[in-house]
Write an enzyme that holds these catalytic residues in place. Structure first.
Site, short mmCIF file in Angstrom:
data_model
loop_
_atom_site.label_atom_id
_atom_site.label_comp_id
_atom_site.label_asym_id
_atom_site.label_seq_id
_atom_site.Cartn_x
_atom_site.Cartn_y
_atom_site.Cartn_z
N LYS A 1 14.39 -19.63 -5.25
CA LYS A 1 14.86 -19.58 -6.64
C LYS A 1 13.96 -20.43 -7.54
CE LYS A 1 19.43 -17.84 -6.09
NZ LYS A 1 20.83 -17.80 -6.44
N LYS B 1 16.60 -8.24 1.03
CA LYS B 1 18.04 -8.09 0.81
C LYS B 1 18.33 -7.50 -0.57
CE LYS B 1 19.91 -12.14 -1.39
NZ LYS B 1 21.08 -12.93 -1.62
N LYS C 1 20.70 -9.08 -7.05
CA LYS C 1 20.81 -8.87 -8.50
C LYS C 1 19.48 -9.11 -9.19
CE LYS C 1 24.93 -11.23 -7.91
NZ LYS C 1 25.67 -12.42 -7.89
#
Ligand code: ATP
Ligand code: LTN
Length: 336
Positions: free
Chosen positions: A116, A200, A203
């Site tokens: 992130k 994966k 969003k």
């Protein structure tokens, strides 16, 4: 997978715009199942969402929508406790105690932080200490089991390490050491992107065809599945290594229809009808969920559920917080 009886379940989801089919099949489906087996707490983790700066009005709306999604997915607020993290101040307080009980080096090793941080415009301190807040969430309820997707495994291991560390330090079971409740991959623990089936479903995927959202209209779902990447050949066979695209669609079909992977493999010869059936199975699962979500939009309904949930959660969390504060040597507050 687990060694102790399932007594208390805690899990959380961030109120970001759009819950994905991966979130649903990997985690939320199990919330619905577990609510009848144990005392369950399902939290909308708005403090976690703030680790990446959010538009305030959107965050408020997404918080309500996340709670609505829980109920629409089948979590019964009369059975399970549904609440918003920031409504129970013990979470933020316990988080500090977890920060001083975890190590800088431990947090530095978290792969989600690294991923992130690499993508974020600004890397807040909160993004780094995120797992300490997650440990606080879990440990405040004497949680025995945490249903999540595969990607949260490392955070759960850290939570367990902190609990064990404090128990060893104080020579007693100060904190319950929680166990992960993570489905194997063939049962939804890691649903993959429809466009890049080695990653994966997420969003933050830039290719919007890769991710199905729970609120996608049926035609959008059909389109996304029709365009899903498959693998060379025409064989419908579960082989995540060599046939990641087809294997992912098989898992989705299996979870949405109840058919086993073997039955699916035997039934289809070629991808055409297979993909059509995957799409219809997903639509059949999501349509009623979408209908219930709309019904919950009446003003006040979800707010009422969250008001009760916060009371229930606080009554359990505050005494556990006091227990940890006391163990660490904080002086109890006396009211005048
Ligand atoms: P994203 O990477 O899409 O932003 P996230 O993990 O940050 O997702 P959350 O809403 O916080 O999103 O995750 C909620 C739950 O969904 C977690 O338990 C997580 O493990 C699970 N989950 C997320 N993506 C998947 C996936 N592709 N397959 C299975 N479970 C998933
Ligand atoms: N980090 C989790 C969300 C989360 C959570 C929790 C999950 C926050 N607190 C406690 C289980 C238990 C994620 O899915 N991204």
């Amino acid at each position: 997978m687990s060694t102790r009886p399932i007594k208390t379940v805690f899990s959380g989801m961030q109120p970001t715009s759009g819950v994905t089919l991966g979130n649903y099949l990997g985690a939320m489906r199990n919330f619905v199942k577990l609510q009848h087996e144990a005392k369950c707490y399902f939290c909308v983790v708005d403090l976690h969402a703030l680790t990446i700066p959010k538009d305030p009005a959107e965050l408020r709306q997404n918080t309500l929508d996340m709670a609505r999604t829980y109920v629409a997915a089948g979590i019964d607020p009369k059975v399970a406790t549904i609440f918003v993290q920031s409504h129970v101040p013990a979470h933020a307080e316990m988080s500090w105690l977890m920060e001083v009980s975890s190590y800088y080096g431990e947090l530095q090793r978290m792969t989600q932080f690294k991923d992130k941080a690499a993508k974020a415009e600004v890397v807040t301190t909160g993004l780094f200490t995120y797992p300490a807040l997650m440990a606080a969430d879990i440990l405040l309820y004497d949680t025995t089991h945490v249903p999540v997707g595969d990607d949260q495994k490392q955070h759960l291991e850290l939570t367990r390490d902190i609990a064990v560390r404090l128990n060893n330090r104080f020579g007693r079971e100060l904190l319950v050491v929680p166990e992960p409740y993570i489905p194997p991959r063939e049962a939804g623990g890691r649903i993959m992107s429809l466009q890049e089936p080695t990653q994966k479903m997420s969003k933050s995927d830039t290719n919007e065809l890769g991710t199905i959202y729970l609120m996608d209209p049926p035609d959008v779902i059909r389109k996304k599945i029709k365009r899903a990447v498959t693998d060379p050949g025409r064989e419908v066979r579960y082989d995540p290594e060599n046939k990641p695209g087809v294997s992912n669609l098989m898992v989705i079909l299996s979870l949405c229809s109840g058919m086993s992977l073997e039955e699916i493999s035997e039934r289809y010869d070629g991808y055409g009808q297979f993909k059509k059936d995957v799409a219809e199975a997903v639509v059949a699962v999501l349509e009623p969920l979408q209908k219930r979500f709309k019904e919950l939009s009446e003003p006040g309904v979800i707010e009422e559920i969250l008001a009760r949930g916060a009371e229930e959660a606080e009554a359990v969390a505050t005494p556990v917080l006091r227990r940890v504060q006391d163990a660490l040597g904080l002086l109890p507050r006396r009211r005048p």
